[in-house]
Each structure stands twice: as structure tokens, then as C-alpha cells.
Design a protein around this motif. Structure first.
Motif, PDB file in Angstrom:
ATOM      1  N   GLY A   2       7.256 -10.918   4.138  1.00 26.01           N
ATOM      2  CA  GLY A   2       8.301 -10.179   4.829  1.00 26.01           C
ATOM      3  C   GLY A   2       9.321  -9.526   3.920  1.00 26.01           C
ATOM      4  N   SER A   3       9.764 -10.252   2.887  1.00 23.64           N
ATOM      5  CA  SER A   3      10.796  -9.721   2.000  1.00 23.64           C
ATOM      6  C   SER A   3      10.277  -8.623   1.081  1.00 23.64           C
ATOM      7  CB  SER A   3      11.380 -10.861   1.152  1.00 23.64           C
ATOM      8  OG  SER A   3      10.353 -11.496   0.400  1.00 23.64           O
ATOM      9  N   VAL A   4       8.963  -8.518   0.967  1.00 24.06           N
ATOM     10  CA  VAL A   4       8.356  -7.479   0.136  1.00 24.06           C
ATOM     11  C   VAL A   4       7.946  -6.281   0.978  1.00 24.06           C
ATOM     12  CG1 VAL A   4       6.422  -6.918  -1.405  1.00 24.06           C
ATOM     13  CG2 VAL A   4       7.520  -9.171  -1.540  1.00 24.06           C
ATOM     14  N   TYR A   5       7.339  -6.564   2.124  1.00 23.83           N
ATOM     15  CA  TYR A   5       6.728  -5.500   2.929  1.00 23.83           C
ATOM     16  C   TYR A   5       7.742  -4.646   3.693  1.00 23.83           C
ATOM     17  CZ  TYR A   5       3.945  -3.161   6.491  1.00 23.83           C
ATOM     18  OH  TYR A   5       3.385  -2.215   7.304  1.00 23.83           O
ATOM     19  N   ASN A   6       8.681  -5.264   4.381  1.00 18.46           N
ATOM     20  CA  ASN A   6       9.569  -4.525   5.282  1.00 18.46           C
ATOM     21  C   ASN A   6      10.521  -3.612   4.522  1.00 18.46           C
ATOM     22  OD1 ASN A   6       8.759  -5.621   7.962  1.00 18.46           O
ATOM     23  ND2 ASN A   6       9.297  -7.546   6.965  1.00 18.46           N
ATOM     24  N   ASN A  58       8.654   2.933   2.004  1.00 19.20           N
ATOM     25  CA  ASN A  58       8.096   3.390   3.286  1.00 19.20           C
ATOM     26  C   ASN A  58       6.777   2.665   3.526  1.00 19.20           C
ATOM     27  OD1 ASN A  58       7.737   4.822   5.674  1.00 19.20           O
ATOM     28  ND2 ASN A  58       6.822   6.591   4.646  1.00 19.20           N
ATOM     29  N   ASN A  59       6.808   1.345   3.377  1.00 19.33           N
ATOM     30  CA  ASN A  59       5.590   0.552   3.494  1.00 19.33           C
ATOM     31  C   ASN A  59       5.011   0.555   4.903  1.00 19.33           C
ATOM     32  OD1 ASN A  59       5.828  -0.159   0.782  1.00 19.33           O
ATOM     33  ND2 ASN A  59       7.088  -1.939   1.250  1.00 19.33           N
ATOM     34  N   GLU A 103       8.114   2.347  13.297  1.00 16.17           N
ATOM     35  CA  GLU A 103       8.533   0.977  13.574  1.00 16.17           C
ATOM     36  C   GLU A 103       8.561   0.771  15.086  1.00 16.17           C
ATOM     37  OE1 GLU A 103      11.480  -0.203   9.930  1.00 16.17           O
ATOM     38  OE2 GLU A 103      12.189   1.371  11.284  1.00 16.17           O
ATOM     39  N   ALA A 104       7.921  -0.291  15.547  1.00 15.75           N
ATOM     40  CA  ALA A 104       7.875  -0.624  16.982  1.00 15.75           C
ATOM     41  C   ALA A 104       7.301   0.520  17.815  1.00 15.75           C
ATOM     42  CB  ALA A 104       9.267  -1.002  17.498  1.00 15.75           C
ATOM     43  N   GLY A 105       6.395   1.295  17.219  1.00 13.39           N
ATOM     44  CA  GLY A 105       5.767   2.382  17.964  1.00 13.39           C
ATOM     45  C   GLY A 105       6.587   3.653  18.019  1.00 13.39           C
ATOM     46  N   VAL A 106       7.683   3.719  17.244  1.00 15.91           N
ATOM     47  CA  VAL A 106       8.596   4.866  17.275  1.00 15.91           C
ATOM     48  C   VAL A 106       8.795   5.397  15.856  1.00 15.91           C
ATOM     49  CG1 VAL A 106      10.904   5.655  17.952  1.00 15.91           C
ATOM     50  CG2 VAL A 106       9.780   3.827  19.253  1.00 15.91           C
ATOM     51  N   SER A 107       8.798   6.710  15.699  1.00 15.97           N
ATOM     52  CA  SER A 107       9.038   7.305  14.384  1.00 15.97           C
ATOM     53  C   SER A 107      10.443   6.967  13.911  1.00 15.97           C
ATOM     54  CB  SER A 107       8.853   8.824  14.441  1.00 15.97           C
ATOM     55  OG  SER A 107       9.774   9.408  15.357  1.00 15.97           O
ATOM     56  N   ASN A 108      10.584   6.682  12.613  1.00 19.34           N
ATOM     57  CA  ASN A 108      11.891   6.287  12.078  1.00 19.34           C
ATOM     58  C   ASN A 108      12.497   7.331  11.144  1.00 19.34           C
ATOM     59  OD1 ASN A 108      10.493   6.026   9.669  1.00 19.34           O
ATOM     60  ND2 ASN A 108      10.626   3.791   9.582  1.00 19.34           N
ATOM     61  N   GLY A 109      11.897   8.515  11.089  1.00 20.94           N
ATOM     62  CA  GLY A 109      12.447   9.594  10.275  1.00 20.94           C
ATOM     63  C   GLY A 109      11.828   9.711   8.899  1.00 20.94           C
ATOM     64  N   GLU A 110      11.132   8.668   8.451  1.00 12.62           N
ATOM     65  CA  GLU A 110      10.417   8.740   7.175  1.00 12.62           C
ATOM     66  C   GLU A 110       9.073   9.464   7.394  1.00 12.62           C
ATOM     67  OE1 GLU A 110      11.648   7.476   4.195  1.00 12.62           O
ATOM     68  OE2 GLU A 110      13.474   7.128   5.364  1.00 12.62           O
ATOM     69  N   ASN A 111       8.419   9.822   6.300  1.00 14.91           N
ATOM     70  CA  ASN A 111       7.088  10.423   6.422  1.00 14.91           C
ATOM     71  C   ASN A 111       6.138   9.449   7.119  1.00 14.91           C
ATOM     72  OD1 ASN A 111       8.153  12.511   4.961  1.00 14.91           O
ATOM     73  ND2 ASN A 111       6.858  12.224   3.164  1.00 14.91           N
ATOM     74  N   ILE A 112       5.356   9.957   8.061  1.00 11.26           N
ATOM     75  CA  ILE A 112       4.326   9.139   8.697  1.00 11.26           C
ATOM     76  C   ILE A 112       3.103   9.174   7.795  1.00 11.26           C
ATOM     77  CG2 ILE A 112       2.811   8.892  10.704  1.00 11.26           C
ATOM     78  CD1 ILE A 112       5.059  10.162  12.379  1.00 11.26           C
ATOM     79  N   GLU A 113       2.756   8.018   7.228  1.00 14.96           N
ATOM     80  CA  GLU A 113       1.676   7.954   6.243  1.00 14.96           C
ATOM     81  C   GLU A 113       0.511   7.137   6.798  1.00 14.96           C
ATOM     82  OE1 GLU A 113       3.410   6.625   2.551  1.00 14.96           O
ATOM     83  OE2 GLU A 113       4.095   8.670   2.135  1.00 14.96           O
ATOM     84  N   ILE A 114      -0.681   7.739   6.731  1.00 17.25           N
ATOM     85  CA  ILE A 114      -1.862   7.171   7.375  1.00 17.25           C
ATOM     86  C   ILE A 114      -3.037   7.166   6.400  1.00 17.25           C
ATOM     87  CG2 ILE A 114      -3.507   7.456   9.279  1.00 17.25           C
ATOM     88  CD1 ILE A 114      -1.251   9.005  10.754  1.00 17.25           C
ATOM     89  N   TYR A 115      -3.812   6.090   6.427  1.00 16.04           N
ATOM     90  CA  TYR A 115      -5.065   6.002   5.683  1.00 16.04           C
ATOM     91  C   TYR A 115      -6.195   5.793   6.686  1.00 16.04           C
ATOM     92  CZ  TYR A 115      -2.125   5.344   1.551  1.00 16.04           C
ATOM     93  OH  TYR A 115      -1.209   5.515   0.558  1.00 16.04           O
TER      94      TYR A 115
END
Length: 382
Positions: free
Chosen positions: A264-268, A283-284, A289-301
Motif C-alpha cells: 500500500g505505501s508503495v503502490y498508492n 501515477n501507479n 480511482e474508484a472507477g473515476v478519472s482523477n486528472g492524471e494520464n489514463i495509462e493502460i497495458y
């Protein structure tokens, strides 16, 4: 009105067709932009013979007056040049001995044969083919063009092919992205590019195929797109469904979820204020967050599996004659990873625009743009 489309057409049929409903009026469409996206989809190392036949161009049959959208349903058509070589298949009954019964493991052949019971795997091949992504790219390109005009940019690259991983770079740096776009592997590191190309060459020589991972980043999506209030309104859930519906995609992840220790302390992603604005150290979570965009880039693999049309053959079953056989070969690419990056961009563009329109219902493009601009100003003072 929500944005929606229905597409139809077979791989070697007359054409691929889509009808798009809910697109705002008074938007000036650049047909060359759409055709450029279609051209990007057809390029890349590892592509097969079909790409030398088709030169995809879109025709718009409704929904435009001049170059501007009217608010009416938009009909998009991509004609198949290879149809001329397949007319006989569509215009006459196929003899029993000409029907295909040998399934390719990993493809839709077997499940489609039993689900629709037409007695011929060719009917399944014609619709499960990744050729269908051409019309989805056309629909998505129209959405992607509008998104750019409201400040949302979608870019992609190849993250890996087989065991070779490209560098993690900022694809919103135009100089870096130009290198990626000029690469036949859509990657940044030239040494890695060479290894990837050699791997594809080796697979082609051995009659095999190879998969990998695609990386996508969406910049400019404001805070508050999507919702946590119901399970089917979560933005990451919606995007995951869309991405997994693309042929050959078998897994999807957001941010650095599969790369970091899940502590938790590393990932969030820790937050802090700077000049009145909320900033993130990382931007891990990939911008959601919680199904809602938070303003950061949406990054997908996205994980792209190896194409199931393997020339060297796999153990399989003849579903018509009920016998054990070696699978048949259908003309295909050696790798779909490069074109998958382009397909991802355009497929996600449709769903991002759809969610934008749910947040800012608008019949007219300028109404939409003004609503988003006001919303962004309100966020700064909230």
C-alpha cells in the motif's frame, strides 16, 4: 443521448459498415484524419499479405452536410477490395466437400461452429476476423478527432514483443513519439526494435506466431469522468470491456499494477498541493480511482496473444468428419501487436467520448466544448 454504434460486415464481404448515433452536430470532420488512422492500422512489421490487397478508405453515407455533422446517425463504409475474389462464396451454395470443419485452437472456429450451427467454419472466420477492427477504427477515429479538439490526446506504443521490452518513455514528448511512429515496430529503442523484428522473422520461418503487450496513454481527461455509484458505470470497467472485445486481447491492466510490489505505501499515488493545484508523486493506478478519472494520464497495458492461425499446425479436430487432425492454416499476420496499438487508441476514443457526453450531455459540438471549459474553470475554484 448516449453515443453508440453497431457495425456489420464480413472479412471478405462487400464492405464493413457502421452506424454511429449520438455524435454532436456542427463538428467539422476531416476525412483524411480518419483515413490516416486506417492507414496506421495496416502498417507494422509482421503484417500479412492481406495488407497488400486492401487500401482502406472510409466513405460517409449519412450524417454529414458538406463536412459538418448534422446530429443525424453517421453511416461509415469501408469497401473490401478482396470481395471481387470471393464473389462466388457469397453468391452460391457451398458444396458439403468445400465446407470447412477443421478448427484452429485459440480461434472462434470451434465455439462458433457449435453456437450458430451453419455447418461451415468459414461463416465464423468471416466475422471473428480482426478485419472487423478496420470499421471500429473508423468510428473511433471520428471520436478521436473530436477529443483532440477538446484537449484530450490518445497515444500508444508497443510495450513488448515476446521476451523483448521497449524503454519506458514519455510518449507525449513529440520528438520521442515521432521516433515511435517511424518505427516499424512502434517502439523507441532501436536495439530492441531489431530484436523484435528478428523474432518475427524467426517465427515466420518456423510457421509460428508471437504476441506481446501494447501501451496506451490518454492525456487531458478531466477529473470526474466515470462513476463509482454503480458497477457498470466505472470507467476502468468500461474501458476494460472495450479493450478485451478486441480480437487477440486477453488481459488488460491500468498503471503499474503488474510491475510494482503490491504494498500500500508503495503502490498508492500520494497527493500534495502546489500553487493551489493537486499534484501526484506517481501515477501507479493509471489515472483512475474508484472507477473515476482523477486528472492524471489514463495509462493502460493490453496483452495481445499469439495469432491462432499457426502455419506449422496444432493438434485439432475436424468437426464435420469427427476425426483428429492437424489444424488448417488461414492467411494471417505473424504478429498483431503493432496494429493492436492503433486499434486500442481508436476503440478507447469512442468510449472516452461516450463517457464525456454522459457527463456533459450536448447535441452540438460548441455546447459540449463550452460545457467542458466551464467545468474545468469550476474545478480550479472548488
Amino acid at each position: 443521448m448516449p453515443l453508440r454504434f453497431l457495425d456489420g460486415g464480413e472479412s471478405h464481404g462487400r464492405a464493413l459498415v457502421a452506424i454511429l448515433e449520438g455524435f454532436p452536430s456542427n463538428y467539422e470532420v476531416d476525412i483524411d484524419y480518419i483515413n490516416h488512422q486506417l492507414s496506421r492500422r495496416q502498417k507494422g512489421y509482421g503484417r500479412g499479405q492481406r495488407m497488400t490487397i486492401e487500401k482502406d478508405r472510409v466513405e460517409v453515407w449519412s450524417g454529414l452536410r458538406g463536412r459538418k455533422t448534422t446530429g443525424n446517425p453517421i453511416t461509415l463504409i469501408i469497401k473490401n477490395k478482396d470481395y471481387e475474389n470471393w464473389k462466388g462464396y457469397w453468391e452460391k451454395d457451398i458444396k458439403k466437400e468445400d465446407k470447412i470443419g477443421i478448427a484452429r485452437p485459440g480461434h472462434g472456429d470451434l465455439v462458433g461452429f457449435y453456437k450458430y450451427k451453419t455447418g461451415d467454419i468459414r461463416d465464423i472466420i468471416e466475422r471473428t476476423s480482426a478485419r472487423e477492427t478496420a470499421i471500429r477504427c473508423a468510428v473511433g477515429a471520428l471520436c478521436k478527432q473530436l477529443l483532440e479538439d477538446i484537449g484530450i490526446d490518445i497515444r500508444s506504443k508497443v510495450h513488448s514483443l515476446g521476451e523483448f521490452y521497449d524503454d519506458n518513455v514519455d510518449i507525449f514528448n513529440d520528438e520521442i513519439y515521432d521516433i515511435i511512429n517511424r518505427s516499424p515496430m512502434r517502439c523507441y529503442n532501436k536495439n530492441i526494435e531489431t530484436h523484435m523484428k528478428n523474432t518475427i522473422d524467426m517465427c515466420k520461418e518456423e510457421g509460428d506466431t508471437i504476441g506481446g503487450r501494447a501501451y496506451l496513454s490518454i492525456r487531458g481527461v478531466p477529473i470526474g469522468i466515470g462513476s463509482y455509484t454503480n458497477w457498470d458505470r466505472k470507467l476502468d470497467g468500461i474501458l476494460s470491456m472495450a479493450i478485451l472485445s478486441i480480437q487477440a486481447v486477453k488481459a488488460v491492466s491500468f498503471g503499474k499494477t503488474l510491475e510494482l510490489p503490491l504494498i500500500g505505501s508503495v503502490y498508492n499515488d500520494e497527493a500534495y498541493l502546489e500553487d493551489g493545484a493537486i499534484k501526484r508523486k506517481t501515477n501507479n493506478c493509471g489515472g483512475i480511482e474508484a472507477g473515476v478519472s482523477n486528472g492524471e494520464n489514463i495509462e493502460i497495458y493490453a496483452v495481445i496473444k499469439p495469432i491462432p492461425s499457426v502455419k506449422k499446425g496444432l493438434n485439432s479436430v475436424d468437426l464435420i468428419n469427427k476425426s483428429n487432425v492437424i489444424s488448417r492454416y488461414e492467411r494471417s499476420d505473424v504478429s498483431a501487436v503493432v496494429p493492436a496499438t492503433v486499434v486500442l487508441e481508436n476503440v478507447c476514443a469512442f468510449h472516452i467520448l461516450d463517457e464525456i457526453l454522459k457527463k456533459f450531455p450536448s447535441d452540438d459540438f460548441y455546447e459540449l466544448k463550452n460545457s467542458i471549459d466551464r467545468y474545468k474553470e469550476e474545478l480550479l475554484s472548488y
